[in-house]
Every structure is written in structure tokens, then in C-alpha cells.
Design an enzyme around this catalytic site. Sequence first.
Site: not given
Length: 438
Positions: A166, A349
Amino acid sequence: MIRRSDFPKDFIFGTATAAYQIEGAANEDGRGPSIWDVFSHTPGKTLNGDNGDVACDHYHRYKEDIKLMKEIGLDAYRFSISWPRVMPDGKNINQKGVDFYNRLVDELLENDIVPFITLYHWDLPYALYEKGGWLNPDIALYFRAYATFMFNELGDRVKHWITLNEPWCSSFLGYFTGEHAPGHKDLQEALIAAHNLLRAHGHAVQAFREEVKDGKVGLTNVVMKIEPGDSKPESFLVASLVDKFVNAWYHDPVVFGKYPEEAVAIYLEKGLQILDSDMNIIATPIDFFGVNYYTRTLVIFDPNNPLGFSYVQGDLPKTEMGWEIYPQGLFDMLVYLKERYRLPLYITENGMAGPDKLENGRVQDTYRIEYLEKHFEKALEAINAGVDLKGYFIWSLMDNFEWAYGYSKRFGIIYVDYNTQKRILKDSALWLKEFLKS
Ligand code: NCW
């Protein structure tokens, strides 16, 4: 009811964690400080002043944790390497830190669990922050050297690698909103950090091709479904703009070698130069994208906000993070990514923070079972719609240090009693165990 056998034969199910969130042992065996050690020890930066000094003590309990993964029947485990554990000053090797990851990988393989490694999940060595951190263009070369070392060290046994987790969070939460380490609040800095993160990614992919001939490498982004929060035409426009900022900004350059026009406009406006040579490095071909999907985000046009938009709350049920539960967004984004980038995907995720309570030795997290089941269904729908989705990692294996929220948010399928470090399988883990057998 969805069954495991509905998924392709070679589809993998795993769980994910990150080093600073679970390892603890912050001052052991020569580990150096990271930006998160310093940030979390700065008053006011994390809820209740929580920090990762001890966390889940995974550094000492990894064997027990792997045993639990095995008991649940997981195929794979995604974890991250703490750069300051293997290179306390960001450059020189700390053999004891390296040894830990060798032990961890060997233990996983002995238990038939496939390791997926993330090289950077937010814990930059503080020594490199002192040299400018993600604002220093040289950071990409430091990262390349670190990545090269890890590929050499573990690449004989680990075949799946993720460069960054991220980068939107590392750049925008770290350098613009200041919610994450290093806690800066400067748009220009966030732009520079974002670019250097992507350069670091590209350099690591180049190193990977040289060092690991038979492995796969990718990049994990947070993928958000951005929708207009009201019916004004301007809100549709800002939704499409924010979508470019959060999603395309971190995918387009990696595949097309170009930022979306909207991002380029901002770089130019801030007087920042983007070199073609940088874009070539960023666009070094990868093997897959990792998708971290949690929620949708609603935005509306807001002339009073310097950014031109504001976030608004939607009316769907929310998790403890205040994030709306929106499984359809997972399907939509998987299809979007497939159509735009044509690469294999992993969900690296997905999961939720819940109001978990340990009662009589049990955590009845039926909401999490429902959340996972609905998202599994959408993943399967995406596969049936032609998305090359290869695996699904639940965030998280166990409750852990949830960054600025400290230990107040529980994302695990395993409950951690932080007083005793006892692990208890939540009902969701028991459900998953049955699902994996089905
Ligand atoms: S905060 C965040 N997370 C959580 C963290 O524990 C993990 O390390 C991250 O990879 C859970 O998964 C990721 N991501 C930031 C997502 C921002 C979503 C914001 C939506 C509202 C605007």
C-alpha cells in the site's frame, strides 16, 4: 453455501500479517529502530500511546503461530520482513535478524505452508529517515540493495514476493495526513514520497529478475471502490478524480509507465519533475498485483475543502474501523483491475475489525464469518467472470498492533490476549477450518 471445492484446484487460501504489527522484540538481537518505533513512542501519535515493542511476541512464538496456521489448514502465509531487523542502519547486515527469517521460512515449509514475503510494510529504518526517508531519491537504491540481499538469502525457498504494501498509505497517510509515520503533513512531500516508493518498487523488480529466476514478484495496493456520496454531477466528477488518486496512480505507472493525467497535473502544478528514465524503471514488468480490499469510500464535491472534496459516511453496516461492509466492491474492483491491467491478481488482504469479546474461552465473531463468506462469494464470482485470481489472504492471522489505533482494533481470526500472549481461535478460524476441508 460456498465451498472450497467451488474454487479452482490450485487456488490458495492464506492469512497475512506485517512485521511491526506482530513481531515485538523491538530491541532484541540487534534490531534497529524504524520510523514506526519513533512515531509510536511520540506522545499523541497512537491511541493510548500503544507501540509495537512487544506486540504479539511473534518473534519468540512463531512456531506456535505456524502450528495454528497448520491446524486451521491454511495453504499460505503472507508476512513482511522488518528492514531494520535485517539492516539496523538500513545498509549493514544484522545476521541475527536474517537468521530469524530463515527460521521462519524453514518452519513454514516444514509445515507445507507457502511463504509470501512483503519487503516493505511501512517500517522504514529510522537511520534512512534521517537521510531524508522516502523524500530522498537515493532511497530507491537503498531499497534495491536491501531487496537484492533478501532475494539472495531467501529466494531459494521463497518464490512469491511483494515489493511494497500500500504505497498510497506510506505516502499519503505518512506524508500528507500525518496519521502514519513519519507523521508529516505536506502535499508536496507526499507526491515526492509516492514517486520514490514506485521507483523503489521498480528497482526491486529489476533486482528480482536478476536474482530469482523461477519466482513471481508483484506490488500490493489498497484498492478502494470510490463512489459519489450524493447525486450532484460535481460529486460524480470528484469520485472519478479520487479514484484516479487512490487507485490508478499506483497501478498505471507500473503497467503503462505513465501516471494518470490527473496525477501528472498535480506534479506539474507543484513544480515536480518526472523523468522518463524513472518511469521506465517503475514500469519494469511484474507478475501480479496484490489487492488489499476492505471497503468503498464515498466522496462529495466540497468547495470549502482545499482538496475540492470531502469524505462522507455511507449508510451500510460498518466494521469497528468505521469502514462500510461492501462485498460488491470487491467484485467490481477485481473486474476493473483485470480489464485495465490484464495481470494475475491475489487478494493479499481482506477482513474486518470486530467488537470481539472473549467469553468462556470463546470468541463468537459471527459477523466476521458473514463478512468473509460474502467476500469469498464475490471473489468466486470474479473468477467465474474471467478474473485470473490466484489466492486470498485474510487480514489477519491474529489480532495485532493496528498502527495509529494501537491494540484497540482486532482484525484477527485468532484472538490474542495481550496480558498472557495466549492465542485463541475465534469462531471465524473454526469456520475457516471447516471451509478449507469442504
Ligand atoms: S490501515 C490499513 N490497513 C490495515 C492494516 O492493519 C494493514 O497493515 C494494512 O495493510 C488493515 O489493512 C491495511 N489500510 C489503510 C486502508 C485505508 C482505507 C481507508 C478507507 C476510508 C477512507
